[in-house]
Structures are given as C-alpha cells and as structure tokens.
Design an enzyme around this catalytic site. Structure first.
Site, short mmCIF file in Angstrom:
data_model
loop_
_atom_site.label_atom_id
_atom_site.label_comp_id
_atom_site.label_asym_id
_atom_site.label_seq_id
_atom_site.Cartn_x
_atom_site.Cartn_y
_atom_site.Cartn_z
N TYR A 138 4.76 -12.40 5.37
CA TYR A 138 3.72 -11.83 4.50
C TYR A 138 3.52 -12.75 3.31
O TYR A 138 4.38 -12.85 2.44
CB TYR A 138 4.15 -10.43 4.06
CG TYR A 138 3.18 -9.68 3.17
CD1 TYR A 138 1.85 -10.08 3.01
CD2 TYR A 138 3.60 -8.54 2.49
CE1 TYR A 138 0.98 -9.36 2.20
CE2 TYR A 138 2.74 -7.82 1.68
CZ TYR A 138 1.44 -8.24 1.54
OH TYR A 138 0.57 -7.53 0.73
N THR B 277 0.83 -1.21 0.00
CA THR B 277 0.00 0.00 0.00
C THR B 277 0.86 1.25 0.00
O THR B 277 0.43 2.31 -0.46
CB THR B 277 -0.95 -0.01 1.21
OG1 THR B 277 -1.66 -1.25 1.23
CG2 THR B 277 -1.95 1.13 1.16
N LYS C 286 1.04 -12.19 8.02
CA LYS C 286 -0.03 -11.52 7.29
C LYS C 286 -0.44 -12.47 6.18
O LYS C 286 0.33 -12.72 5.26
CB LYS C 286 0.43 -10.18 6.73
CG LYS C 286 -0.62 -9.49 5.87
CD LYS C 286 -0.08 -8.22 5.22
CE LYS C 286 -1.11 -7.59 4.29
NZ LYS C 286 -0.57 -6.38 3.59
N VAL D 241 -4.03 -6.61 8.84
CA VAL D 241 -3.16 -5.58 8.29
C VAL D 241 -4.02 -4.90 7.23
O VAL D 241 -4.30 -5.47 6.18
CB VAL D 241 -1.87 -6.15 7.70
CG1 VAL D 241 -1.01 -5.03 7.12
CG2 VAL D 241 -1.09 -6.91 8.76
#
Length: 294
Positions: free
Chosen positions: A136, A47, A164, A206
């Site tokens: 992740y 992001t 995540k 998240v």
C-alpha cells in the site's frame, strides 16, 4: 483478473454512539457489500479508521467479518505498521484466523529509505509465507514513496501479489507495470483514477465509493476489459461527482455521512475525526439524489 479480483472495498468501521465498535452492523455491511459488487474487503485500512482502533478491536473485526461472508469474498486484513516487528506479529495473528490476505502500508512517520522499505516488506512476507500480501503506497499519508524499482524487487517474493497505488502518479503506475510480472495486481487507491489507471495496465481499485456504487464500478472495469471503452468512460463520468464528493474533507467523514443518509447507523467517528458539516451533508444529498442513491 488478479488474485483479489477487480473491486476491493476499503470498509468503514461502524461505531455505536458510545464510541465502541458496532460489530453487528459491521457484519451486516460486509454482507451487503459482497452482494453489491465487492470482490474483496479490506478491514481496518485508512477508511476503517485504523489509527484509532486497538489491535484487539481489529482482530475481532477480522473474525466477525470473515465469519459473516465466509468464502464469498476475499477478506484482507489491514495489519501494516511502522514497526516491522509489530506488523509481523499482527499479520501472523490475522493469518491464524484464515483470512485471505493482508494490506501492508508503507511505514509512516519514520520515513525509511528504499532499502529499509524492501527489508520491511520482505520480513513480513517471509514471516507469513502462506498469506498473500498487498503493498500500500500512499505518500500523502506516510511521507515516503514506494518506488517502482523497489516494488519490482518485492514482486519477486512469491506471496507479495500486488499493490494499492495511491501516489496519484500515472507515470509511476506505468513504470511499475513495465517492471513487474503480468500477474502482479496493480490497484488504484483513488476511485477517480481507476479508469485512467486501467489504461496503463492496472487491474482494479481499492475503493471508497464501492460502499455506494460497487456494481457500477464492476461494470465500468468489465466494460474496459471487454474493449467497450466508451461505455466505461460514460460510467466514470456519471460517478465522477460522487468520487469527488466523498473527498470533500478527510476520508471517511463524507462516506459515513453518505451511508447515514441511506439509513445505515454509521455516522459516528472517533476523534480526532468529526462528523461532516451541514454544508458537506447538503452537497452529498444532491450528489446521491442525482445518482438515485438516496
């Protein structure tokens, strides 16, 4: 509640019109997020448009955000790479800044096998023993899935404290929960799957949407934890149109457009990402209006 809390915001990177990083707005936004529901901030994740940031820009963002929020929240550095040596070097630099953790993405493009993934993350954890690491898994962007059995092996390493999970597969989350210790954090990588993930043993999210509705996400998770599942479902359903609107096109294009509609000077992106279309902006306006966010 796991090490990083319930709601971790994957923070955008603000740019000025000339394309440079706007560190002042980053500081302001970080403080705003902490005051509005975020237990932690991931800086320079997907992001945050990390693929188009230089390492120098990323480390300056780590520094200014940590300075702005102090000990009020966990600051997590996105220092993953598809080069193990590079990930180690950049994570060590982030550790020297006194950050609270690092987000380590599955190596992208080179598609290592399961043993390669294990050795990659183990090497980073060993080189940075005092820094908590959050794995992740996002197969849609990396081309490789981090299997539950590999996650279980990695969970035995003391400073690998969570994952995540953005595979979109609840069965995979269930299997991870079966295999890892109870204090190993499992975070949704998709806002719309946060509540379902909690039901199979997840701990939080998240989040992208927490830029706009951090307090609501906190309330939803806390309601679930307290057994108030109907209230949690009601919050989820209220926010569901926003969750979907923020992914009408590639993240963070819609999010930056939504924040700009609220008055934040963050509408600029770096190529190859471009601003949201008029049609997407109009849809975002409607969703924000329905939620009283404009």
């Amino acid at each position: 509640m796991s090490y990083f809390g319930r709601v971790i915001t994957a923070m955008i990177t603000p740019f000025s019109a000339d394309g440079s990083v706007n560190y002042g707005v980053a500081e302001e936004l970080a403080v705003h997020l902490v005051e509005n529901g975020s237990d932690g901030l991931v800086i320079c994740g997907t992001t945050g448009e990390s693929p188009t940031l230089s390492w120098e820009e990323e480390h300056e963002l780590f520094r200014v955000v940590k300075q702005a929020v102090g000990d009020k929240t966990k600051v997590v550095a996105g220092t993953g790479s598809n080069s193990t040596a590079e990930a180690i070097a950049e994570t060590q630099k982030a550790m020297a800044l006194g950050l609270d953790g690092s987000l380590q993405v599955v190596p992208y493009y080179n598609k290592p096998p399961a043993e390669g993934l294990y050795e990659h993350f183990k090497a980073i954890a060993t080189a940075c023993p005092d820094l908590p690491l959050l794995l992740y898994n996002i197969p849609g962007r990396t081309g490789q899935n981090l299997l539950p059995e590999t996650v279980a092996r990695l969970a035995e390493i003391p400073n690998i404290v969570g994952i995540k999970e953005a595979s979109g597969q609840l069965d995979q989350v269930s299997r991870i929960r079966q295999l890892v210790p109870s204090n190993f954090g499992i975070y949704s990588g998709d806002d719309s799957l946060t509540l379902p993930l909690l039901s199979v043993g997840g701990n939080g999210v998240v989040s992208v949407a927490s830029h706009l509705v951090g307090k609501d996400l906190q309330e939803m998770i806390q309601c679930f934890e307290r057994g108030k599942t109907q209230q949690a479902t009601a919050i989820h359903l209220k926010l569901f149109p926003l969750f979907k609107a923020l992914f009408l096109t590639t993240n963070p294009i819609p999010l930056k457009a939504a924040l700009a509609l609220q008055g934040w000077p963050v509408q600029d992106l770096r190529l190859p990402l471009v601003k949201a279309s008029v049609a997407i902006e109009e849809e975002l306006k409607q969703v924000l209006s329905q939620l009283g966010l404009n």
